[in-house]
Motif scaffolding. Sequence first.
Motif, PDB file in Angstrom:
ATOM      1  N   THR A  10       0.822  -1.212   0.000  1.00 12.67           N
ATOM      2  CA  THR A  10       0.000   0.000   0.000  1.00 12.67           C
ATOM      3  C   THR A  10       0.855   1.262   0.000  1.00 12.67           C
ATOM      4  N   ASN A  11       1.859   1.314   0.859  1.00 15.35           N
ATOM      5  CA  ASN A  11       2.702   2.513   0.938  1.00 15.35           C
ATOM      6  C   ASN A  11       3.500   2.718  -0.347  1.00 15.35           C
ATOM      7  N   THR A  12       3.924   1.641  -0.981  1.00 13.88           N
ATOM      8  CA  THR A  12       4.654   1.774  -2.249  1.00 13.88           C
ATOM      9  C   THR A  12       3.744   2.326  -3.335  1.00 13.88           C
ATOM     10  N   LEU A  13       2.546   1.764  -3.465  1.00 15.76           N
ATOM     11  CA  LEU A  13       1.634   2.212  -4.520  1.00 15.76           C
ATOM     12  C   LEU A  13       1.118   3.625  -4.286  1.00 15.76           C
ATOM     13  N   THR A  14       0.910   4.013  -3.030  1.00 14.85           N
ATOM     14  CA  THR A  14       0.398   5.360  -2.768  1.00 14.85           C
ATOM     15  C   THR A  14       1.478   6.429  -2.879  1.00 14.85           C
ATOM     16  N   GLU A  15       2.680   6.042  -3.239  1.00 14.73           N
ATOM     17  CA  GLU A  15       3.702   7.031  -3.606  1.00 14.73           C
ATOM     18  C   GLU A  15       3.297   7.756  -4.890  1.00 14.73           C
ATOM     19  N   PHE A  16       2.515   7.097  -5.740  1.00 12.59           N
ATOM     20  CA  PHE A  16       2.005   7.726  -6.960  1.00 12.59           C
ATOM     21  C   PHE A  16       0.849   8.639  -6.569  1.00 12.59           C
ATOM     22  N   PRO A  17       0.878   9.908  -6.970  1.00 18.82           N
ATOM     23  CA  PRO A  17      -0.131  10.872  -6.512  1.00 18.82           C
ATOM     24  C   PRO A  17      -1.563  10.498  -6.887  1.00 18.82           C
ATOM     25  N   GLU A  18      -1.754   9.757  -7.970  1.00 21.04           N
ATOM     26  CA  GLU A  18      -3.110   9.409  -8.384  1.00 21.04           C
ATOM     27  C   GLU A  18      -3.695   8.217  -7.612  1.00 21.04           C
ATOM     28  N   ILE A  19      -2.887   7.546  -6.824  1.00 19.16           N
ATOM     29  CA  ILE A  19      -3.366   6.399  -6.038  1.00 19.16           C
ATOM     30  C   ILE A  19      -3.510   6.825  -4.577  1.00 19.16           C
ATOM     31  N   LYS A  20      -4.724   6.744  -4.062  1.00 18.13           N
ATOM     32  CA  LYS A  20      -5.016   7.138  -2.680  1.00 18.13           C
ATOM     33  C   LYS A  20      -5.270   5.939  -1.771  1.00 18.13           C
ATOM     34  N   ARG A  21      -5.858   4.871  -2.336  1.00 14.33           N
ATOM     35  CA  ARG A  21      -6.185   3.677  -1.563  1.00 14.33           C
ATOM     36  C   ARG A  21      -5.850   2.442  -2.404  1.00 14.33           C
ATOM     37  N   VAL A  22      -5.614   1.322  -1.722  1.00  7.54           N
ATOM     38  CA  VAL A  22      -5.244   0.080  -2.401  1.00  7.54           C
ATOM     39  C   VAL A  22      -6.169  -1.039  -1.931  1.00  7.54           C
ATOM     40  N   GLN A  23      -6.798  -1.701  -2.890  1.00  5.98           N
ATOM     41  CA  GLN A  23      -7.642  -2.859  -2.586  1.00  5.98           C
ATOM     42  C   GLN A  23      -6.858  -4.113  -2.953  1.00  5.98           C
ATOM     43  N   ILE A  24      -6.640  -4.981  -1.984  1.00  5.29           N
ATOM     44  CA  ILE A  24      -5.919  -6.230  -2.232  1.00  5.29           C
ATOM     45  C   ILE A  24      -6.938  -7.309  -2.558  1.00  5.29           C
ATOM     46  N   LEU A  25      -6.773  -7.930  -3.725  1.00  6.11           N
ATOM     47  CA  LEU A  25      -7.658  -8.986  -4.194  1.00  6.11           C
ATOM     48  C   LEU A  25      -6.861 -10.276  -4.363  1.00  6.11           C
ATOM     49  N   ILE A  26      -7.511 -11.406  -4.158  1.00  2.00           N
ATOM     50  CA  ILE A  26      -6.906 -12.708  -4.394  1.00  2.00           C
ATOM     51  C   ILE A  26      -7.700 -13.362  -5.520  1.00  2.00           C
TER      52      ILE A  26
END
Length: 51
Positions: A10-26
């Motif tokens: 989550t912290n890696t992906l939210t480094e991109f300004p357009e990403i605010k939240r991360v949904q983890i799917l399996i």
Amino acid sequence: GEMMLCYAITNTLTEFPEIKRVQILIEGKKVITLSGHMDIEDPLTRNTTLL
């Protein structure tokens, strides 16, 4: 370990300004937890306390 893994992603992906939240799917589906310790049913937001 489960929390560190989820927030590392989550912290890696939210480094991109357009990403605010991360949904983890399996396999494309929502899951409640990865190994029983942390609720990941809802999207996660950045957690700087783990940095």
